[in-house]
Write a protein that holds these residues in place. Structure first.
Motif, PDB file in Angstrom:
ATOM      1  N   GLY A 199       0.822  -1.192   0.000  1.00 46.86           N
ATOM      2  CA  GLY A 199       0.000   0.000   0.000  1.00 46.86           C
ATOM      3  C   GLY A 199       0.861   1.248   0.000  1.00 46.86           C
ATOM      4  N   ILE A 200       0.287   2.335  -0.495  1.00 47.03           N
ATOM      5  CA  ILE A 200       0.958   3.632  -0.544  1.00 47.03           C
ATOM      6  C   ILE A 200       0.033   4.645   0.127  1.00 47.03           C
ATOM      7  N   PRO A 201       0.444   5.258   1.233  1.00 47.20           N
ATOM      8  CA  PRO A 201      -0.468   6.136   1.966  1.00 47.20           C
ATOM      9  C   PRO A 201      -0.951   7.307   1.128  1.00 47.20           C
ATOM     10  N   GLU A 202      -2.245   7.520   1.155  1.00 44.90           N
ATOM     11  CA  GLU A 202      -2.845   8.602   0.384  1.00 44.90           C
ATOM     12  C   GLU A 202      -2.416   9.962   0.941  1.00 44.90           C
ATOM     13  N   ASP A 203      -2.194  10.886   0.031  1.00 43.73           N
ATOM     14  CA  ASP A 203      -1.970  12.300   0.377  1.00 43.73           C
ATOM     15  C   ASP A 203      -0.586  12.605   0.950  1.00 43.73           C
ATOM     16  N   PHE A 204       0.290  11.609   1.041  1.00 43.55           N
ATOM     17  CA  PHE A 204       1.629  11.878   1.561  1.00 43.55           C
ATOM     18  C   PHE A 204       2.684  11.441   0.557  1.00 43.55           C
ATOM     19  N   GLY A 205       3.708  12.276   0.397  1.00 44.16           N
ATOM     20  CA  GLY A 205       4.785  11.964  -0.540  1.00 44.16           C
ATOM     21  C   GLY A 205       5.930  12.929  -0.341  1.00 44.16           C
ATOM     22  N   GLY A 206       6.695  13.146  -1.406  1.00 46.97           N
ATOM     23  CA  GLY A 206       7.844  14.028  -1.327  1.00 46.97           C
ATOM     24  C   GLY A 206       7.483  15.477  -1.602  1.00 46.97           C
ATOM     25  N   HIS A 207       8.527  16.318  -1.725  1.00 53.63           N
ATOM     26  CA  HIS A 207       8.309  17.765  -1.802  1.00 53.63           C
ATOM     27  C   HIS A 207       9.590  18.450  -2.262  1.00 53.63           C
ATOM     28  N   GLY A 208       9.456  19.707  -2.640  1.00 53.80           N
ATOM     29  CA  GLY A 208      10.630  20.512  -2.899  1.00 53.80           C
ATOM     30  C   GLY A 208      11.354  20.846  -1.611  1.00 53.80           C
ATOM     31  N   VAL A 209      12.655  21.130  -1.737  1.00 54.62           N
ATOM     32  CA  VAL A 209      13.486  21.479  -0.578  1.00 54.62           C
ATOM     33  C   VAL A 209      14.363  22.667  -0.958  1.00 54.62           C
ATOM     34  N   GLY A 210      14.617  23.546  -0.007  1.00 54.14           N
ATOM     35  CA  GLY A 210      15.493  24.684  -0.271  1.00 54.14           C
ATOM     36  C   GLY A 210      15.653  25.544   0.968  1.00 54.14           C
ATOM     37  N   ARG A 211      15.288  26.800   0.856  1.00 52.77           N
ATOM     38  CA  ARG A 211      15.348  27.690   2.019  1.00 52.77           C
ATOM     39  C   ARG A 211      14.277  27.335   3.039  1.00 52.77           C
ATOM     40  N   ARG A 212      13.279  26.600   2.622  1.00 55.51           N
ATOM     41  CA  ARG A 212      12.298  26.005   3.527  1.00 55.51           C
ATOM     42  C   ARG A 212      12.345  24.493   3.372  1.00 55.51           C
ATOM     43  N   MET A 213      12.026  23.787   4.439  1.00 61.71           N
ATOM     44  CA  MET A 213      12.091  22.323   4.368  1.00 61.71           C
ATOM     45  C   MET A 213      11.062  21.777   3.387  1.00 61.71           C
ATOM     46  N   HIS A 214       9.870  22.356   3.405  1.00 61.31           N
ATOM     47  CA  HIS A 214       8.824  21.936   2.476  1.00 61.31           C
ATOM     48  C   HIS A 214       8.549  23.079   1.504  1.00 61.31           C
ATOM     49  N   GLU A 215       8.905  22.875   0.252  1.00 63.50           N
ATOM     50  CA  GLU A 215       8.638  23.832  -0.795  1.00 63.50           C
ATOM     51  C   GLU A 215       7.813  23.165  -1.890  1.00 63.50           C
ATOM     52  N   ASP A 216       7.294  23.970  -2.804  1.00 64.84           N
ATOM     53  CA  ASP A 216       6.716  23.420  -4.018  1.00 64.84           C
ATOM     54  C   ASP A 216       7.847  22.864  -4.882  1.00 64.84           C
TER      55      ASP A 216
END
Length: 255
Positions: A166-183
């Motif tokens: 299974g793969i949890p819905e709505d959770f995955g990776g993200h952009g990273v940079g000056r903020r931990m979570h970016e687009d």
């Protein structure tokens, strides 16, 4: 907004990534039967202090959580998929432990995770972890200039689905940079050839999360953070921060 990083900024991010990789390796070496999750968190905090870095996780308060995250490391045991808060729980023989760690150095973040078994490993747990690692490698290989976000998502998802996970819905990776979570967001499942076109300088956290029971649903513990499988099956989570360059994908969080 999607931000592209310069070569100089990628070098700074590599230093932040080195802190992350060092902390994960130190915690893996320290993880043993009888060691508490809080003790592992202390190991990670010590690495931050050694490098003069700060935690990306501690005091972080996303919209879905009722309170800020209280520690520097995420520790998810057995059926906890992600976002487990370190407690006084002491590791037992055969525990499947996923550790996730982020560090900020000179204004840029790094983020990575690994899963492993403490003590005697069940073959099914080793297979779950190996599959997650293969999916991560496939996702990284797909992170190339001119490809699409869906190519990464498809590479990750097809490996997990082929294994029946299974793969949890709505959770995955993200952009990273000056903020931990970016687009942008980086889903763990998708259609190839679809989505954002990948450009040089884009930095992504690619992070497969697989659940052995095959279901995609999850529950959230009373702490408001810990995601847990609905059927009590084991879960694994692996992650690297990856830069997309003209020469191919570059892992920034390798130890």
């Amino acid at each position: 907004m999607v931000e592209l990083k310069t070569r100089a900024e990628l070098e700074v991010m590599r230093e932040a990534g080195r802190v992350v990789g060092t902390a994960l390796q130190a915690c893996r070496a320290a993880a043993a039967v009888g060691v508490s999750l809080l003790e592992l968190d202390d190991v990670a905090a010590g690495v931050l202090a050694d490098f003069g870095a700060t935690s990306s996780f501690q005091h972080y308060h996303p919209h879905f959580a009722p309170t800020p995250f209280p520690r520097v490391m995420i520790t998810s045991v057995n059926d906890v998929i992600v976002h487990g808060i370190p407690t006084t729980y002491r590791l037992r023989d055969g525990d499947l432990l996923s550790i996730d760690f982020g560090a900020c150095l000179n204004g840029f973040h790094g983020d990575a995770a690994m899963s492993f078994v403490v003590g005697t490993a069940a073959p099914a747990d080793l297979a779950l972890i190996e599959t997650a690692e293969k999916a991560l490698a496939a996702g990284i290989d797909a992170a190339r200039v001119g490809a699409r976000m869906g190519d990464i998502s498809h590479a990750v998802g097809k490996i997990g689905r082929a294994a029946g996970y299974g793969i949890p819905e709505d959770f995955g990776g993200h952009g990273v940079g000056r903020r931990m979570h970016e687009d942008p967001s980086v889903p763990n499942e998708g259609k190839p050839g679809r989505g954002l076109r990948l450009r040089e300088g884009l930095v992504l956290a690619i992070e497969p999360m697989f659940m052995a029971g095959g279901q995609d649903k999850y529950t959230i513990d009373d702490d408001g953070w810990s995601l847990r499988t609905v059927d009590g099956s084991q879960a694994a989570h692996v992650e690297h921060t990856v830069a997309i360059t003209a020469d191919g994908p570059v892992i920034l969080t390798a130890p």
